[in-house]
Design an enzyme around this catalytic site. Structure first.
Site, PDB file in Angstrom:
ATOM      1  N   GLY A 143       0.841  -1.195   0.000  1.00 55.44           N
ATOM      2  CA  GLY A 143       0.000   0.000   0.000  1.00 55.44           C
ATOM      3  C   GLY A 143       0.872   1.238   0.000  1.00 55.44           C
ATOM      4  O   GLY A 143       1.961   1.257  -0.591  1.00 55.44           O
TER       5      GLY A 143
ATOM      6  N   ASN B   7       0.035   8.948  17.857  1.00 53.88           N
ATOM      7  CA  ASN B   7      -1.143   8.315  17.261  1.00 53.88           C
ATOM      8  C   ASN B   7      -2.321   8.298  18.248  1.00 53.88           C
ATOM      9  O   ASN B   7      -3.468   8.485  17.844  1.00 53.88           O
ATOM     10  CB  ASN B   7      -0.819   6.880  16.813  1.00 53.88           C
ATOM     11  CG  ASN B   7       0.168   6.831  15.655  1.00 53.88           C
ATOM     12  OD1 ASN B   7       1.051   5.982  15.616  1.00 53.88           O
ATOM     13  ND2 ASN B   7       0.032   7.745  14.707  1.00 53.88           N
TER      14      ASN B   7
ATOM     15  N   LYS C 207       6.099   7.064  19.245  1.00 55.50           N
ATOM     16  CA  LYS C 207       5.218   7.235  18.080  1.00 55.50           C
ATOM     17  C   LYS C 207       3.775   6.953  18.478  1.00 55.50           C
ATOM     18  O   LYS C 207       2.846   7.633  18.031  1.00 55.50           O
ATOM     19  CB  LYS C 207       5.673   6.282  16.962  1.00 55.50           C
ATOM     20  CG  LYS C 207       4.808   6.311  15.705  1.00 55.50           C
ATOM     21  CD  LYS C 207       5.411   7.106  14.598  1.00 55.50           C
ATOM     22  CE  LYS C 207       4.448   7.439  13.476  1.00 55.50           C
ATOM     23  NZ  LYS C 207       4.477   6.521  12.368  1.00 55.50           N
TER      24      LYS C 207
ATOM     25  N   GLU D  70      -7.144   1.044  12.681  1.00 56.48           N
ATOM     26  CA  GLU D  70      -6.161   0.365  13.525  1.00 56.48           C
ATOM     27  C   GLU D  70      -6.376   0.716  15.017  1.00 56.48           C
ATOM     28  O   GLU D  70      -5.435   0.682  15.792  1.00 56.48           O
ATOM     29  CB  GLU D  70      -4.746   0.744  13.076  1.00 56.48           C
ATOM     30  CG  GLU D  70      -4.412   0.249  11.678  1.00 56.48           C
ATOM     31  CD  GLU D  70      -2.958   0.494  11.292  1.00 56.48           C
ATOM     32  OE1 GLU D  70      -2.244  -0.462  10.976  1.00 56.48           O
ATOM     33  OE2 GLU D  70      -2.549   1.660  11.287  1.00 56.48           O
TER      34      GLU D  70
HETATM   35  P1  NAD Z   1      -2.312   0.652   3.219  1.00 55.21           P
HETATM   36  O1  NAD Z   1      -3.730   0.263   3.565  1.00 55.21           O
HETATM   37  O2  NAD Z   1      -2.075   1.719   2.218  1.00 55.21           O
HETATM   38  O3  NAD Z   1      -1.542  -0.660   2.707  1.00 55.21           O
HETATM   39  C1  NAD Z   1      -1.691  -1.927   3.257  1.00 55.21           C
HETATM   40  C2  NAD Z   1      -1.679  -2.938   2.105  1.00 55.21           C
HETATM   41  O4  NAD Z   1      -1.631  -4.259   2.640  1.00 55.21           O
HETATM   42  C3  NAD Z   1      -2.934  -2.880   1.213  1.00 55.21           C
HETATM   43  O5  NAD Z   1      -2.554  -2.591  -0.132  1.00 55.21           O
HETATM   44  C4  NAD Z   1      -3.537  -4.278   1.357  1.00 55.21           C
HETATM   45  O6  NAD Z   1      -4.135  -4.759   0.164  1.00 55.21           O
HETATM   46  C5  NAD Z   1      -2.317  -5.093   1.729  1.00 55.21           C
HETATM   47  N1  NAD Z   1      -2.586  -6.403   2.357  1.00 55.21           N
HETATM   48  C6  NAD Z   1      -3.571  -6.757   3.218  1.00 55.21           C
HETATM   49  N2  NAD Z   1      -3.444  -8.064   3.561  1.00 55.21           N
HETATM   50  C7  NAD Z   1      -2.355  -8.539   2.909  1.00 55.21           C
HETATM   51  C8  NAD Z   1      -1.694  -9.799   2.874  1.00 55.21           C
HETATM   52  N3  NAD Z   1      -2.156 -10.864   3.562  1.00 55.21           N
HETATM   53  N4  NAD Z   1      -0.589  -9.923   2.099  1.00 55.21           N
HETATM   54  C9  NAD Z   1      -0.122  -8.874   1.385  1.00 55.21           C
HETATM   55  N5  NAD Z   1      -0.705  -7.639   1.382  1.00 55.21           N
HETATM   56  C10 NAD Z   1      -1.803  -7.491   2.129  1.00 55.21           C
HETATM   57  O7  NAD Z   1      -1.599   0.980   4.610  1.00 55.21           O
HETATM   58  P2  NAD Z   1      -0.351   1.960   4.874  1.00 55.21           P
HETATM   59  O8  NAD Z   1      -0.836   3.355   4.996  1.00 55.21           O
HETATM   60  O9  NAD Z   1       0.736   1.649   3.915  1.00 55.21           O
HETATM   61  O10 NAD Z   1       0.042   1.502   6.360  1.00 55.21           O
HETATM   62  C11 NAD Z   1       0.742   0.282   6.617  1.00 55.21           C
HETATM   63  C12 NAD Z   1       1.240   0.325   8.053  1.00 55.21           C
HETATM   64  O11 NAD Z   1       2.178   1.404   8.183  1.00 55.21           O
HETATM   65  C13 NAD Z   1       0.140   0.622   9.086  1.00 55.21           C
HETATM   66  O12 NAD Z   1       0.396  -0.045  10.292  1.00 55.21           O
HETATM   67  C14 NAD Z   1       0.253   2.131   9.307  1.00 55.21           C
HETATM   68  O13 NAD Z   1      -0.235   2.536  10.570  1.00 55.21           O
HETATM   69  C15 NAD Z   1       1.757   2.307   9.209  1.00 55.21           C
HETATM   70  N6  NAD Z   1       2.205   3.654   8.835  1.00 55.21           N
HETATM   71  C16 NAD Z   1       1.555   4.342   7.854  1.00 55.21           C
HETATM   72  C17 NAD Z   1       2.038   5.620   7.501  1.00 55.21           C
HETATM   73  C18 NAD Z   1       1.418   6.398   6.354  1.00 55.21           C
HETATM   74  O14 NAD Z   1       1.804   7.582   6.165  1.00 55.21           O
HETATM   75  N7  NAD Z   1       0.557   5.816   5.538  1.00 55.21           N
HETATM   76  C19 NAD Z   1       3.130   6.169   8.182  1.00 55.21           C
HETATM   77  C20 NAD Z   1       3.768   5.412   9.181  1.00 55.21           C
HETATM   78  C21 NAD Z   1       3.290   4.154   9.494  1.00 55.21           C
END
Ligand code: NAD
Length: 303
Positions: free
Chosen positions: A9, A189, A185, A267
């Site tokens: 993602g 959140n 962090k 989450e």
């Molecule tokens: P996102 O929803 O954009 O991406 C998650 C991806 O995982 C999706 O594309 C989904 O299809 C995929 N997925 C689900 N089940 C799966 C599986 N079994 N195998 C493979 N892929 C699978 O989420 P994100 O924003 O990238 O966040 C990911 C993590 O990073 C979260 O814990 C979030 O809190 C953390 N995070 C996000 C940010 C941000 O700016 N987006 C910043 C720091 C931390």
């Protein structure tokens, strides 16, 4: 180094794209077929500071087709961790390292249910990204990344992962107290995510009203008390830390806010819900975290 990213993602694609640009072999694995098909046919479009560049990258929905990995980066949402890590077992050889940079508490425990503890590294990142559509992301934040061993040792493998991230422009430090960074962090959140989801506000708007400012402070103080009771070292005044983070991301809408906007699961269980669980085991009352957790979960059920 062969890096496989479970969850392509916003963040998985960001780290994958930057590592691929730096010449690393990277595989993005995701269950979202349209996204993977676009990545395979057109590459990843990474928007950064107004410029967009396409990055050729390996991508698949079939983790078993990837072969063995040196590094597996877990970047699914926290409620998908168990399944993703279970799927990723086929990637391991003796020296494979599994690293989570997900938000929240409980990632370590969930991964260690599926994977030998000695293979797991923990981390947090101040990088940020937004998924704009299949094959298309925007780099939205540039904070530091911290990684560390669960037993607090500074190891060659952690240094080696940090170096490869630094070479890709992802500023990364190996920490001997990674749990302190995870809680640091988490405090941000805890103070921002549920409140922005419930109010519909941008991060900065929380500080524009005395009511939301007061709620933010109560949520953070409760979590900070739980952290202290657990022996976590919190360097600066937690409220000041969260205020600074809010000011630095004033225009952003938190990920939980965006999840609410799209009527998606959040989450919450890994953020305010995790504070409630930790507090219960210590016998500390955390009524504000309990209230926002209940509200978010009830609204989620209505989606
Ligand atoms: P996102 O929803 O954009 O991406 C998650 C991806 O995982 C999706 O594309 C989904 O299809 C995929 N997925 C689900 N089940 C799966 C599986 N079994 N195998 C493979 N892929 C699978 O989420 P994100 O924003 O990238 O966040 C990911 C993590 O990073 C979260 O814990 C979030 O809190 C953390 N995070 C996000 C940010 C941000 O700016 N987006 C910043 C720091 C931390």
């Amino acid at each position: 180094m062969k890096t496989v990213i479970m969850g392509a993602g916003a963040m998985g694609s960001l780290f994958g794209g930057l590592l691929a640009l730096a010449g690393e072999e990277v595989w993005l694995v995701d269950i979202w077929k349209e996204h993977i098909d676009t990545l395979r046919s057109k590459g990843l479009v990474l928007e950064e500071k107004g410029k967009a560049q396409p990055i050729p990258i390996h991508a698949t929905t079939e983790v078993a087709s990837v072969g063995k990995a040196d590094l597996v980066l877990i970047f699914v949402k926290t409620y998908h961790t168990e399944k993703a890590v279970s799927d990723a077992r086929v990637l391991q050889k003796e020296s494979t390292v599994f690293l989570t940079l997900q938000n929240g508490l409980g990632n370590e425990e969930t991964i260690c249910k599926e994977m030998e503890r000695k293979k797991v590294l923990l981390g947090v990142t101040g990088q940020g990204a937004t998924l704009l559509g299949p094959g298309h992301i925007r780099h939205a934040g540039w904070g530091k990344t911290y990684i560390g061993e669960l037993d607090h040792q500074i190891t060659d493998r952690a240094i080696w992962v940090a170096q490869s991230f630094c070479d890709a422009g992802i500023e990364t430090e190996v920490s001997s107290n990674i749990h302190d960074h995870v809680w640091g962090k988490l405090l941000v959140n805890v103070g921002v995510n549920a409140l922005t989801a419930l109010t519909g506000f941008s991060n900065g708007q929380l500080l524009d009203y005395p009511e939301t400012t007061r709620l933010m402070e109560r949520l953070v103080l409760e979590a900070a008390e739980v952290a202290r009771k657990k022996g976590v070292h919190i360097e600066e005044d937690p409220i000041e830390k969260v205020r600074k983070a809010i000011e630095a991301t004033r225009e952003n809408r938190s990920s939980m806010g965006q999840d609410f906007d799209h009527r998606r699961k959040t989450e919450i269980d890994a953020i305010n819900g995790a504070v409630v669980r930790e507090a219960q085991s210590l016998g500390i009352p955390v009524p504000f975290n309990q209230a926002v957790t209940d509200l978010v979960k009830a609204i989620e059920k209505s989606f």
